[in-house]
Design a protein around this motif. Sequence first.
Motif, PDB file in Angstrom:
ATOM      1  N   ALA A 496       0.825  -1.272   0.111  1.00 22.28           N
ATOM      2  CA  ALA A 496       0.088  -0.157   0.001  1.00 22.28           C
ATOM      3  C   ALA A 496       0.771   1.190  -0.062  1.00 22.28           C
ATOM      4  CB  ALA A 496      -0.855  -0.086   1.211  1.00 22.28           C
ATOM      5  N   ALA A 497       2.204   1.147   0.385  1.00 17.65           N
ATOM      6  CA  ALA A 497       3.000   2.278   0.623  1.00 17.65           C
ATOM      7  C   ALA A 497       3.777   2.902  -0.725  1.00 17.65           C
ATOM      8  CB  ALA A 497       3.802   2.204   1.734  1.00 17.65           C
ATOM      9  N   TYR A 498       3.789   1.919  -1.512  1.00 20.27           N
ATOM     10  CA  TYR A 498       4.618   2.042  -2.841  1.00 20.27           C
ATOM     11  C   TYR A 498       3.805   1.696  -3.970  1.00 20.27           C
ATOM     12  CZ  TYR A 498       8.593   3.105   0.279  1.00 20.27           C
ATOM     13  OH  TYR A 498       9.463   3.371   1.117  1.00 20.27           O
ATOM     14  N   PRO A 499       2.470   2.338  -4.265  1.00 28.45           N
ATOM     15  CA  PRO A 499       1.707   1.854  -5.435  1.00 28.45           C
ATOM     16  C   PRO A 499       2.707   2.108  -6.893  1.00 28.45           C
ATOM     17  CG  PRO A 499       1.189   4.015  -4.681  1.00 28.45           C
ATOM     18  CD  PRO A 499       2.121   3.538  -3.827  1.00 28.45           C
ATOM     19  N   ARG A 500       3.289   2.896  -7.093  1.00 27.65           N
ATOM     20  CA  ARG A 500       4.069   3.089  -8.322  1.00 27.65           C
ATOM     21  C   ARG A 500       5.157   1.981  -8.449  1.00 27.65           C
ATOM     22  NH1 ARG A 500       5.481   9.345  -9.443  1.00 27.65           N
ATOM     23  NH2 ARG A 500       3.407  10.221  -9.272  1.00 27.65           N
ATOM     24  N   MET A 501       5.959   1.588  -7.387  1.00 28.21           N
ATOM     25  CA  MET A 501       6.710   0.402  -7.414  1.00 28.21           C
ATOM     26  C   MET A 501       6.005  -0.766  -7.714  1.00 28.21           C
ATOM     27  SD  MET A 501       9.855  -0.792  -7.521  1.00 28.21           S
ATOM     28  CE  MET A 501      10.429   0.485  -7.019  1.00 28.21           C
ATOM     29  N   VAL A 502       4.941  -1.256  -6.846  1.00 22.31           N
ATOM     30  CA  VAL A 502       3.972  -2.314  -7.340  1.00 22.31           C
ATOM     31  C   VAL A 502       3.653  -2.267  -8.625  1.00 22.31           C
ATOM     32  CG1 VAL A 502       1.568  -3.280  -7.094  1.00 22.31           C
ATOM     33  CG2 VAL A 502       3.104  -2.481  -5.109  1.00 22.31           C
ATOM     34  N   GLU A 503       3.044  -1.119  -9.151  1.00 21.03           N
ATOM     35  CA  GLU A 503       2.648  -0.951 -10.640  1.00 21.03           C
ATOM     36  C   GLU A 503       3.848  -1.153 -11.759  1.00 21.03           C
ATOM     37  OE1 GLU A 503       0.821   2.134 -13.945  1.00 21.03           O
ATOM     38  OE2 GLU A 503       1.175   2.753 -11.825  1.00 21.03           O
ATOM     39  N   GLN A 504       5.133  -0.771 -11.365  1.00 17.11           N
ATOM     40  CA  GLN A 504       6.396  -0.825 -12.263  1.00 17.11           C
ATOM     41  C   GLN A 504       6.897  -2.549 -12.233  1.00 17.11           C
ATOM     42  OE1 GLN A 504       9.634   1.440 -11.342  1.00 17.11           O
ATOM     43  NE2 GLN A 504      10.889  -0.413 -11.787  1.00 17.11           N
ATOM     44  N   LEU A 505       6.721  -3.108 -11.090  1.00 13.96           N
ATOM     45  CA  LEU A 505       7.207  -4.481 -11.023  1.00 13.96           C
ATOM     46  C   LEU A 505       6.105  -5.676 -11.571  1.00 13.96           C
ATOM     47  CD1 LEU A 505       8.835  -4.628  -7.378  1.00 13.96           C
ATOM     48  CD2 LEU A 505       9.831  -4.537  -9.585  1.00 13.96           C
ATOM     49  N   LYS A 506       4.946  -5.095 -11.342  1.00 10.90           N
ATOM     50  CA  LYS A 506       3.788  -6.101 -12.007  1.00 10.90           C
ATOM     51  C   LYS A 506       3.650  -5.999 -13.461  1.00 10.90           C
ATOM     52  CE  LYS A 506      -1.382  -7.078 -12.031  1.00 10.90           C
ATOM     53  NZ  LYS A 506      -0.744  -8.333 -11.671  1.00 10.90           N
ATOM     54  N   SER A 507       4.161  -4.694 -13.916  1.00 16.03           N
ATOM     55  CA  SER A 507       4.020  -4.600 -15.414  1.00 16.03           C
ATOM     56  C   SER A 507       5.582  -5.252 -16.082  1.00 16.03           C
ATOM     57  CB  SER A 507       4.195  -3.215 -15.641  1.00 16.03           C
ATOM     58  OG  SER A 507       4.673  -3.117 -17.161  1.00 16.03           O
ATOM     59  N   GLN A 508       6.660  -5.352 -15.232  1.00 18.77           N
ATOM     60  CA  GLN A 508       7.848  -6.084 -15.592  1.00 18.77           C
ATOM     61  C   GLN A 508       7.747  -7.567 -15.543  1.00 18.77           C
ATOM     62  OE1 GLN A 508      11.045  -4.441 -13.384  1.00 18.77           O
ATOM     63  NE2 GLN A 508      12.596  -5.876 -14.100  1.00 18.77           N
ATOM     64  N   LEU A 509       6.893  -7.973 -14.480  1.00 21.79           N
ATOM     65  CA  LEU A 509       6.464  -9.481 -14.342  1.00 21.79           C
ATOM     66  C   LEU A 509       5.643  -9.995 -15.661  1.00 21.79           C
ATOM     67  CD1 LEU A 509       6.469 -12.153 -12.939  1.00 21.79           C
ATOM     68  CD2 LEU A 509       4.579 -11.013 -11.410  1.00 21.79           C
ATOM     69  N   GLU A 510       4.637  -9.093 -15.740  1.00 26.82           N
ATOM     70  CA  GLU A 510       3.797  -9.621 -17.100  1.00 26.82           C
ATOM     71  C   GLU A 510       4.522  -9.606 -18.281  1.00 26.82           C
ATOM     72  OE1 GLU A 510       0.878 -10.689 -17.024  1.00 26.82           O
ATOM     73  OE2 GLU A 510       1.183 -10.795 -14.659  1.00 26.82           O
TER      74      GLU A 510
END
Length: 515
Positions: A496-510
């Motif tokens: 919850a604290a780092y939504p941009r990092m979540v978005e970046q890593l999820k995109s990289q994973l996909e």
Amino acid sequence: MINWLNFSMFLYLILFPGKDLLAQAVEEKASPPNIVIIFADDMGYGDIKALNPLSKIETPALDALVEGGISFSNAHASASVCTPSRFGLLTGEYAFRTPAAARGIGGFTPPVMDTNRVTMATFLQKAGYRTGIVGKWHLGLEWVTKDGNAAVLDAASGYSNVDYSRPVQTGPNDFGFDYSFIHPASLDIPPYVFLENHRTLDPEVILTTDVYPRRKENTEFSWDKKHSNDQAVYWEKGVWWRQGEMAPSFRVADCLDEITAQGLAFIERQSADTPFFLYLPLTGPHTPWLPSEAHKGKSGAGLYGDFVMDIDQVVARIQEQLRHQGLLENTLLIFSSDNGAYWPEEEILLYGHDSNRGLRGQKGDVWDGGHRVPLLLSWPKGIREKASYPGLVSLTDLFATVAGLLDQKIPDGAAMDSYSFLPVVQGDMEYQARTEMVHHSSSGMFAIRTSEWKFIDGLGSGGFTYPGRLEPEKGGPRGQLYRIAEDTYERDNLFAAYPRMVEQLKSQLEEIKNQ
């Protein structure tokens, strides 16, 4: 005709008599190293005394590998369970790219890869190596059946429709191995038979329960009983195997010894004239935990720890055979495990032994305890000083590293998830082979890590540790994000604290998953 390479070396040595670098280079080019991979089954990083001073298990042979070679503190299997991890090791590719290989399989499952697949064995075979596999296969076999249908086990009777008198139509010899002596799957999964070059030895099968009683008088069930039914042999924690067909001469407790003997015999047939590759995937210390009498009661971690001592002895015997034949000096000996140990919190508390050394989770899990593995390299001729490498490495990377060592090009389209760490083997501990890695749990939960972060696309362990999966609470995190460089135990979920990092890593994973 003049051999210009030899002439150049001769001229070089005349002009520079104190130099022998070119001669050394020519010698190493002319005699590539033998390669032996000893692959333990369900063994944790923290079991090895030299990697974990608090280990309750004595591992002198493995300790010697650490002291005389390179150990990797951040090495990971490509998945946290048997089949996809073995697929990744041999192909240099994440198993999720091949759906049939992305999950654990049984002993009657067909091959999880096509015969046109380039494996490490195929690659080395074409490079002039004699290749052999001795031990646990667990990548599927194409059995011939009595009724012409797909091989299947009848759970009620314990028998299958397999015709063991006929060789399997597809097996290890179709994937680059000149010689194979295998057990089809794990040692708690039927059928309990050995196959040599696709032919079943002792094909007149009986049932396991014709030899072994299902229970003993003092049997007490433990946390691992959930993996077996009432038909299975279950004597105590860690000592169980599923009911099914077994060769009359097969004995579960002797399986590791037989694999070791056949591995030694394969080495004995080799010489310094032709390089060889031996893939030695062991059946231990996976259940059933059946240590030898020599080691029973000798560790401080119960039957499992005693069984790990047997694994250590296998390493010692392989080294001694190589030394006896004058082959040890130029043999790259690699030791690793297919995933983290199946060692829940109950066992850590019971024995004070942390098989996965301070990491969260265990075999099957997406947390680091599920897939961080020991990785040790020894090569007296090429690795002369002890070193520890902290960089990120996957077992898929062994393929590209071996190719680099031999200065051989990997065929186009093969080993796409393999990154060479050859500079590390050559002594550069600052080298970074990869900047990210994908993890894959037994239930198909994915994660991606970088040097600093680890993002898990889901809640729960994704594997054997309860809870395997959790549904997100309303307004709560939908996944897990850890600053893995600091939070190695994966305790503080920063999703919850780092939504941009979540978005970046999820995109990289996909992006990696969809390549």
